[in-house]
Design a protein around this motif. Structure first.
Motif, PDB file in Angstrom:
ATOM      1  N   MET A  42       0.809  -1.214   0.000  1.00 16.95           N
ATOM      2  CA  MET A  42       0.000   0.000   0.000  1.00 16.95           C
ATOM      3  C   MET A  42       0.845   1.268   0.000  1.00 16.95           C
ATOM      4  SD  MET A  42      -2.818  -1.423   2.742  1.00 16.95           S
ATOM      5  CE  MET A  42      -3.702   0.105   3.051  1.00 16.95           C
ATOM      6  N   ARG A  43       2.127   1.141   0.315  1.00 15.39           N
ATOM      7  CA  ARG A  43       3.015   2.321   0.330  1.00 15.39           C
ATOM      8  C   ARG A  43       3.804   2.461  -0.958  1.00 15.39           C
ATOM      9  NH1 ARG A  43      -0.220   1.636   4.495  1.00 15.39           N
ATOM     10  NH2 ARG A  43      -0.316   3.628   5.586  1.00 15.39           N
ATOM     11  N   ALA A  44       3.459   1.692  -1.987  1.00 12.28           N
ATOM     12  CA  ALA A  44       4.146   1.820  -3.271  1.00 12.28           C
ATOM     13  C   ALA A  44       4.115   3.282  -3.739  1.00 12.28           C
ATOM     14  CB  ALA A  44       3.456   0.933  -4.309  1.00 12.28           C
ATOM     15  N   PRO A  45       5.206   3.769  -4.320  1.00 10.42           N
ATOM     16  CA  PRO A  45       6.412   3.048  -4.734  1.00 10.42           C
ATOM     17  C   PRO A  45       7.559   3.090  -3.724  1.00 10.42           C
ATOM     18  CG  PRO A  45       6.420   5.216  -5.708  1.00 10.42           C
ATOM     19  CD  PRO A  45       5.167   5.134  -4.870  1.00 10.42           C
ATOM     20  N   SER A  46       7.287   3.174  -2.443  1.00 14.00           N
ATOM     21  CA  SER A  46       8.365   3.129  -1.454  1.00 14.00           C
ATOM     22  C   SER A  46       9.014   1.750  -1.483  1.00 14.00           C
ATOM     23  CB  SER A  46       7.825   3.422  -0.049  1.00 14.00           C
ATOM     24  OG  SER A  46       7.219   2.261   0.497  1.00 14.00           O
ATOM     25  N   THR A  47      10.162   1.635  -0.851  1.00  9.04           N
ATOM     26  CA  THR A  47      10.894   0.365  -0.840  1.00  9.04           C
ATOM     27  C   THR A  47      10.410  -0.589   0.246  1.00  9.04           C
ATOM     28  OG1 THR A  47      12.579   1.286   0.648  1.00  9.04           O
ATOM     29  CG2 THR A  47      12.966   1.488  -1.734  1.00  9.04           C
ATOM     30  N   ASP A  48       9.424  -0.191   1.027  1.00  5.63           N
ATOM     31  CA  ASP A  48       9.026  -0.982   2.195  1.00  5.63           C
ATOM     32  C   ASP A  48       8.680  -2.429   1.843  1.00  5.63           C
ATOM     33  OD1 ASP A  48       9.388   1.373   3.494  1.00  5.63           O
ATOM     34  OD2 ASP A  48       7.396   1.477   4.380  1.00  5.63           O
ATOM     35  N   ALA A 105      -4.663   5.302  -4.886  1.00  5.16           N
ATOM     36  CA  ALA A 105      -3.974   6.569  -4.644  1.00  5.16           C
ATOM     37  C   ALA A 105      -2.492   6.450  -4.994  1.00  5.16           C
ATOM     38  CB  ALA A 105      -4.148   6.994  -3.193  1.00  5.16           C
ATOM     39  N   SER A 106      -1.893   5.308  -4.639  1.00  4.38           N
ATOM     40  CA  SER A 106      -0.480   5.090  -4.965  1.00  4.38           C
ATOM     41  C   SER A 106      -0.282   5.044  -6.475  1.00  4.38           C
ATOM     42  CB  SER A 106       0.015   3.785  -4.337  1.00  4.38           C
ATOM     43  OG  SER A 106       0.036   3.867  -2.928  1.00  4.38           O
ATOM     44  N   ILE A 107      -1.186   4.359  -7.175  1.00  2.00           N
ATOM     45  CA  ILE A 107      -1.077   4.233  -8.630  1.00  2.00           C
ATOM     46  C   ILE A 107      -1.253   5.584  -9.308  1.00  2.00           C
ATOM     47  CG2 ILE A 107      -2.225   3.272 -10.669  1.00  2.00           C
ATOM     48  CD1 ILE A 107      -2.697   0.710  -8.974  1.00  2.00           C
ATOM     49  N   THR A 110      11.898   1.535 -15.293  1.00  2.00           N
ATOM     50  CA  THR A 110      12.954   1.975 -14.395  1.00  2.00           C
ATOM     51  C   THR A 110      12.529   1.975 -12.950  1.00  2.00           C
ATOM     52  OG1 THR A 110      12.347   4.304 -14.631  1.00  2.00           O
ATOM     53  CG2 THR A 110      13.957   3.434 -16.185  1.00  2.00           C
ATOM     54  N   LEU A 111      11.232   1.810 -12.683  1.00  2.00           N
ATOM     55  CA  LEU A 111      10.778   1.760 -11.294  1.00  2.00           C
ATOM     56  C   LEU A 111      10.982   0.382 -10.677  1.00  2.00           C
ATOM     57  CD1 LEU A 111       7.455   3.799 -11.313  1.00  2.00           C
ATOM     58  CD2 LEU A 111       9.701   4.497 -10.533  1.00  2.00           C
ATOM     59  N   GLY A 112      11.342  -0.615 -11.490  1.00  2.00           N
ATOM     60  CA  GLY A 112      11.488  -1.970 -10.981  1.00  2.00           C
ATOM     61  C   GLY A 112      12.383  -2.091  -9.761  1.00  2.00           C
ATOM     62  N   ALA A 165      14.624  -3.966  -4.697  1.00  2.00           N
ATOM     63  CA  ALA A 165      15.932  -3.775  -4.081  1.00  2.00           C
ATOM     64  C   ALA A 165      15.994  -4.350  -2.676  1.00  2.00           C
ATOM     65  CB  ALA A 165      16.263  -2.276  -4.025  1.00  2.00           C
ATOM     66  N   LYS A 166      17.126  -4.985  -2.377  1.00  2.00           N
ATOM     67  CA  LYS A 166      17.363  -5.492  -1.024  1.00  2.00           C
ATOM     68  C   LYS A 166      17.985  -4.387  -0.182  1.00  2.00           C
ATOM     69  CE  LYS A 166      18.164 -10.270  -2.493  1.00  2.00           C
ATOM     70  NZ  LYS A 166      19.090 -11.410  -2.471  1.00  2.00           N
ATOM     71  N   PRO A 167      17.755  -4.422   1.128  1.00  2.00           N
ATOM     72  CA  PRO A 167      18.388  -3.416   1.982  1.00  2.00           C
ATOM     73  C   PRO A 167      19.894  -3.572   1.970  1.00  2.00           C
ATOM     74  CG  PRO A 167      17.376  -5.120   3.303  1.00  2.00           C
ATOM     75  CD  PRO A 167      16.935  -5.363   1.893  1.00  2.00           C
ATOM     76  N   ILE A 168      20.624  -2.458   1.888  1.00  2.00           N
ATOM     77  CA  ILE A 168      22.077  -2.531   1.839  1.00  2.00           C
ATOM     78  C   ILE A 168      22.645  -2.830   3.216  1.00  2.00           C
ATOM     79  CG2 ILE A 168      24.168  -1.207   1.363  1.00  2.00           C
ATOM     80  CD1 ILE A 168      22.576   0.353  -0.705  1.00  2.00           C
ATOM     81  N   THR A 169      22.101  -2.191   4.214  1.00  2.00           N
ATOM     82  CA  THR A 169      22.552  -2.420   5.588  1.00  2.00           C
ATOM     83  C   THR A 169      21.347  -2.520   6.484  1.00  2.00           C
ATOM     84  OG1 THR A 169      22.775  -0.071   5.998  1.00  2.00           O
ATOM     85  CG2 THR A 169      24.746  -1.250   5.244  1.00  2.00           C
ATOM     86  N   ALA A 170      21.493  -3.241   7.573  1.00  2.00           N
ATOM     87  CA  ALA A 170      20.401  -3.363   8.536  1.00  2.00           C
ATOM     88  C   ALA A 170      20.246  -2.063   9.294  1.00  2.00           C
ATOM     89  CB  ALA A 170      20.679  -4.500   9.513  1.00  2.00           C
TER      90      ALA A 170
END
Length: 219
Positions: free
Chosen positions: A63-69, A129-131, A205-207, A212-217
């Motif tokens: 639901m928070r797209a396009p955030s990385t969550d 809304a996100s779309i 390009t939004l893929g 994406a994986k988190p770089i650091t915890a």
């Protein structure tokens, strides 16, 4: 809910954290820090993992797209959890959003139905809304009614107009002749905001945003 350093790995805090996830799913304030902490404790203590909580966290991430969550949450799950239904289907929905295949997203969501999406309040409205926001970024100034109906899974032009023009950022208006909707102030020739240094952002390009994986915890 504030989470102190030691509590980020403390399984005794799970009951409180999981209760907060339920509050979020019921319409409370979204808290990615709580969600992240719950999944991190599940990583360290797999026996405590609650499938229902995991699903709610993933749904709220979508639901928070396009955030990385969503991508971060998904990659925190164990291999066994990632194979449990409906998580593979949710992962597929995330890929649809990444590719801006919105009609395919809604088709997949329909297959899962309210048994899954009913776990969180306002899923359909929030996703639309996100779309709308994503379309404003990657599309040209005007988007046809047919494209908007497919992207928002709305069958009626009036419903499309009512929903899209209600978006506060950016402002959408009815195009001349009612052929579609347009982003106020957008140059038809430029998919992004006007300016000689503006970069055209294509759908594909939004893929990485979603995968994406988190770089650091987080600490």
């Amino acid at each position: 809910m504030q989470i102190l350093g030691p509590d980020r790995y403390n399984p005794e805090k799970l009951k409180e954290l999981e209760a907060d996830v339920q509050v979020q799913a019921s319409g409370g304030e979204y808290n990615s820090d709580v969600n992240f902490t719950v999944l991190r404790i599940y990583q360290f203590y797999p026996a405590y993992a609650n499938a229902g909580v995991v699903q709610k966290v993933l749904l709220m991430g979508l639901m928070r797209a396009p955030s990385t969550d969503f991508g971060v949450y998904l990659h925190m799950l164990s291999e066994s959890l990632q194979k449990d239904d409906p998580i593979p289907a949710l992962s597929a929905l995330g890929k649809c959003l990444a590719a801006c295949n919105f009609a395919e997203f809604w088709a997949g969501a329909d297959k899962l139905g309210s048994a899954v999406f009913g776990q969180v309040k306002g899923f359909d409205v929030c996703m639309r809304a996100s779309i709308v926001g994503m379309l404003a970024v990657v599309s040209h100034a005007q988007v046809s009614m047919a494209a908007l109906r497919a992207a928002l899974d709305l069958k009626d032009d009036a419903a499309v107009v009512a929903f899209v023009t209600g978006a506060k950022n950016p402002a959408w208006t009815l195009a001349p002749g009612g052929a579609g909707l347009e982003v106020a102030g957008r140059d038809e020739a430029a998919p992004l905001a006007a300016g000689k240094d503006s970069e055209v952002l294509a759908f594909h390009t939004l893929g990485p945003v979603f995968t994406a994986k988190p770089i650091t915890a987080r600490q």
